[in-house]
Enzyme design. Structure first.
Site, mmCIF file in Angstrom:
data_model
loop_
_atom_site.group_PDB
_atom_site.id
_atom_site.type_symbol
_atom_site.label_atom_id
_atom_site.label_comp_id
_atom_site.label_asym_id
_atom_site.label_seq_id
_atom_site.Cartn_x
_atom_site.Cartn_y
_atom_site.Cartn_z
ATOM 1 N N SER A 15 -61.609 -35.851 -65.114
ATOM 2 C CA SER A 15 -61.677 -35.612 -63.681
ATOM 3 C C SER A 15 -63.121 -35.718 -63.188
ATOM 4 O O SER A 15 -63.744 -36.774 -63.346
ATOM 5 C CB SER A 15 -61.052 -34.260 -63.351
ATOM 6 N N ASP A 78 -50.188 -37.940 -60.723
ATOM 7 C CA ASP A 78 -51.388 -37.156 -60.418
ATOM 8 C C ASP A 78 -51.499 -37.014 -58.898
ATOM 9 O O ASP A 78 -51.553 -38.001 -58.165
ATOM 10 C CB ASP A 78 -52.623 -37.864 -60.973
ATOM 11 N N HIS A 107 -52.186 -33.913 -62.569
ATOM 12 C CA HIS A 107 -53.619 -33.889 -62.864
ATOM 13 C C HIS A 107 -53.975 -32.911 -63.990
ATOM 14 O O HIS A 107 -54.874 -33.186 -64.776
ATOM 15 C CB HIS A 107 -54.392 -33.523 -61.593
#
Length: 145
Positions: A15, A78, A107
């Site tokens: 991320s 996601d 996610h």
């Protein structure tokens, strides 16, 4: 171990961590790069724009400079960083590894919801980088991933 060669280092960015990971890998030779739930740029996560004057982490503008093998992992559902970011990064990689698009993953649940397959895919990537990283049957050392 100390005194590692750059080719013995694998960078992992997840991320927001994909920004510093791509930055470092674009400047230094490393053995491999793993990007999980990575974005093309921070601004593009929030806004649908092509170019910006300022962006803290523009992975898309740097990924082509990464010479190491790049393994992309991303959940197809996601809801924070859409998978289109990963598709675009994959398209511009110089040395892409077969990506792992995790069907139905969001996610923050890839590791928990797909643990066995996730670990297997990571292992395949790492072991594929160098034969010396694949444990021998007679090897008694413990490997922490």
């Amino acid at each position: 171990e100390k005194d590692l060669l750059p080719s013995e280092v694998i960078l992992f960015g997840r991320s927001l961590g994909s920004g510093p990971t791509v930055e470092l890998a674009s400047r230094a030779q490393v053995g491999g790069v793993i990007l999980q739930s990575a974005f093309t740029s921070c601004i593009r996560v929030a806004y649908d724009v092509k170019h910006t004057a300022f962006d803290a982490f523009s992975n898309l503008s740097k990924i082509h400079k990464v010479t190491a093998p790049v393994f992309l992992i991303h959940g197809t559902d996601d809801d924070i960083v859409e998978i289109r970011h990963a598709h675009e990064l994959f398209r511009f990689c110089r040395n892409p590894h077969r990506p792992y698009w995790v069907e139905g993953a969001y996610h923050n649940n890839i590791e928990s919801g797909w643990a066995a397959e996730y670990c297997q895919k990571l292992q395949e990537f790492v072991w594929g980088l160098s034969p010396r990283w694949k444990p021998r049957i007679d090897d008694t050392r413990v490997y922490v991933m």
